[in-house]
Design an enzyme around this catalytic site. Structure first.
Site, PDB file in Angstrom:
ATOM      1  N   GLY A  53       0.838  -1.189   0.000  1.00  0.00           N
ATOM      2  CA  GLY A  53       0.000   0.000   0.000  1.00  0.00           C
ATOM      3  C   GLY A  53       0.880   1.249   0.000  1.00  0.00           C
ATOM      4  O   GLY A  53       1.569   1.505  -0.984  1.00  0.00           O
ATOM      5  N   SER A 120       6.665  -4.401  -1.783  1.00  0.00           N
ATOM      6  CA  SER A 120       6.231  -3.082  -2.217  1.00  0.00           C
ATOM      7  C   SER A 120       6.357  -2.112  -1.045  1.00  0.00           C
ATOM      8  O   SER A 120       7.450  -1.977  -0.489  1.00  0.00           O
ATOM      9  CB  SER A 120       4.807  -3.173  -2.778  1.00  0.00           C
ATOM     10  OG  SER A 120       4.466  -2.024  -3.505  1.00  0.00           O
ATOM     11  N   TRP A 121       5.282  -1.437  -0.639  1.00  0.00           N
ATOM     12  CA  TRP A 121       5.359  -0.609   0.569  1.00  0.00           C
ATOM     13  C   TRP A 121       5.772  -1.446   1.775  1.00  0.00           C
ATOM     14  O   TRP A 121       6.466  -0.969   2.671  1.00  0.00           O
ATOM     15  CB  TRP A 121       4.026   0.082   0.845  1.00  0.00           C
ATOM     16  CG  TRP A 121       3.928   0.588   2.247  1.00  0.00           C
ATOM     17  CD1 TRP A 121       3.170   0.077   3.269  1.00  0.00           C
ATOM     18  CD2 TRP A 121       4.642   1.707   2.820  1.00  0.00           C
ATOM     19  NE1 TRP A 121       3.369   0.793   4.434  1.00  0.00           N
ATOM     20  CE2 TRP A 121       4.261   1.804   4.177  1.00  0.00           C
ATOM     21  CE3 TRP A 121       5.568   2.622   2.298  1.00  0.00           C
ATOM     22  CZ2 TRP A 121       4.778   2.787   5.025  1.00  0.00           C
ATOM     23  CZ3 TRP A 121       6.078   3.600   3.145  1.00  0.00           C
ATOM     24  CH2 TRP A 121       5.682   3.667   4.495  1.00  0.00           C
ATOM     25  N   ASP A 274       8.670  -5.137 -13.523  1.00  0.00           N
ATOM     26  CA  ASP A 274       7.849  -4.452 -12.531  1.00  0.00           C
ATOM     27  C   ASP A 274       7.651  -3.005 -12.980  1.00  0.00           C
ATOM     28  O   ASP A 274       8.595  -2.205 -12.986  1.00  0.00           O
ATOM     29  CB  ASP A 274       8.546  -4.509 -11.168  1.00  0.00           C
ATOM     30  CG  ASP A 274       7.688  -4.012 -10.024  1.00  0.00           C
ATOM     31  OD1 ASP A 274       6.796  -3.183 -10.261  1.00  0.00           O
ATOM     32  OD2 ASP A 274       7.931  -4.446  -8.881  1.00  0.00           O
ATOM     33  N   HIS A 302       5.003  -6.845 -10.782  1.00  0.00           N
ATOM     34  CA  HIS A 302       5.060  -6.377  -9.404  1.00  0.00           C
ATOM     35  C   HIS A 302       4.324  -7.263  -8.398  1.00  0.00           C
ATOM     36  O   HIS A 302       4.741  -7.384  -7.259  1.00  0.00           O
ATOM     37  CB  HIS A 302       4.464  -4.969  -9.341  1.00  0.00           C
ATOM     38  CG  HIS A 302       4.511  -4.346  -7.983  1.00  0.00           C
ATOM     39  ND1 HIS A 302       5.686  -3.903  -7.399  1.00  0.00           N
ATOM     40  CD2 HIS A 302       3.526  -4.082  -7.082  1.00  0.00           C
ATOM     41  CE1 HIS A 302       5.420  -3.390  -6.202  1.00  0.00           C
ATOM     42  NE2 HIS A 302       4.119  -3.495  -5.993  1.00  0.00           N
TER      43      HIS A 302
END
Length: 327
Positions: A53, A120-121, A274, A302
């Site tokens: 996120g 990711s985050w 990605d 991703h």
């Protein structure tokens, strides 16, 4: 947005579904309560999972990247998203609040040292947490690296990725008047945090659709229609964090502080194609980290649910279990 991106395509690489042995709401202060669960082996090697996120929330599939005979699997929804409350709230919600929440979870569960798994985050947060509390981290497993730099935000929200997906970018960009198109993060912020809930939801869905559309290497350019409640939390939290540069002291802080975790072993799994978090960030991270093992996945984008990504993450966690067992 991994939870909506072709999750079933990788399902045969995962361990069988399991249910939690512990579920609770943890009061972390500041008016926030976070959803927390544990599954797998209560006496196993602890691993905490940090979702993406910000605002993505965790899902049952995230338990399945770990052999439940060996691992004590800890999942939680970060402030403001998933089952955590208040929903979609950005009050008292910064990177440093999340780092403190992770430490509170570790202390509450009486864990001395754990593996930290994030994509990711979640990879960003894992790195910042490890740099803040290196003594608590046994190892890092990262996917789809995002270093929270301005150049990465410019790539995704300034038209860079849009050059590969012009028709998809147009759906995101054309919702903003021409005079505001110099800063899409600011323009979306104005609407995501305006007084009209319908307007918030409309722009939240557009924000989420842009990201979800680019998550998979197999994408057709459409990210689907996310549920309004989910999209609103996801978009508001992401926008809030990105508008403030992830609340870091300076651009490039994660690479600046890499010496703090140079001794910690890491596996970095990165999709070659990605479009959301281009491989350069993972390469820069691994280049300056002697104990990092960068595994570039050839035909992957991703999403956590990409078959090659899922297979490599499960393989990495199984290798750790084989080498370390329950020591």
């Amino acid at each position: 947005m991994d939870r909506f991106s072709g999750q079933k395509s990788a399902v045969h690489y995962l361990h069988p579904p399991i249910d939690p042995f512990d579920q609770r709401m943890l009061d972390v202060g500041d008016g926030h309560k976070v959803y927390l669960e544990q599954s797998g082996n209560p006496q196993g090697v602890p691993v905490v999972v940090l979702h993406g996120g910000p605002g993505g929330g965790c899902s049952p599939a995230m338990r399945r990247y770990f052999d439940p005979r060996y691992y004590r699997i800890i999942l939680f929804d970060q402030r403001g998203c998933g089952r955590s409350r208040p929903h979609a709230s950005v009050e008292n919600n910064t990177t440093w609040h999340l780092v403190a929440d992770i430490e509170l979870i570790r202390e509450t569960l009486e864990i001395d040292e754990w593996f930290v798994f994030g994509g990711s985050w979640g990879a960003t947060l894992a790195l910042i947490y490890a740099q803040s509390h290196p003594e608590a981290v046994k190892g890092l497993i990262l996917r789809g690296v995002f270093l929270a730099t301005q150049s990465e935000l410019d790539w995704f929200y300034g038209g860079g990725a849009g050059k590969f997906w012009p028709e998809t970018w147009a759906r995101f960009a054309d919702l903003i008047p021409a005079e505001e198109q110099g800063d899409y993060i600011a323009a979306y912020h104005k609407r995501l945090f305006g007084p009209d809930l319908q307007v918030q939801t409309k722009y939240a869905k557009a924000w989420a659709e842009w990201e979800n559309a680019l998550a998979s290497v197999y994408s057709n350019g459409y990210g689907g229609d996310s549920p309004g409640e989910y999209a609103r939390a996801f978009a508001r939290l992401e926008n809030h964090y990105f508008r403030h540069g992830a609340f870091l002291e300076e651009d490039g802080q994660i690479l600046r502080d890499l010496p703090k975790i140079a001794h910690i072993p890491a596996v970095i799994v990165q999709g070659r194609y990605d479009m959301i978090c281009p491989p350069e960030a993972a390469w820069k991270l691994a280049r300056g980290w002697p104990n990092a093992d960068l595994r570039m996945i050839r035909n992957a984008g991703h999403a956590l649910s990409e078959p090659g990504i899922s297979a490599e993450l499960v393989r990495a966690m199984d290798q750790i279990a084989e080498e370390g067992g329950l020591d």
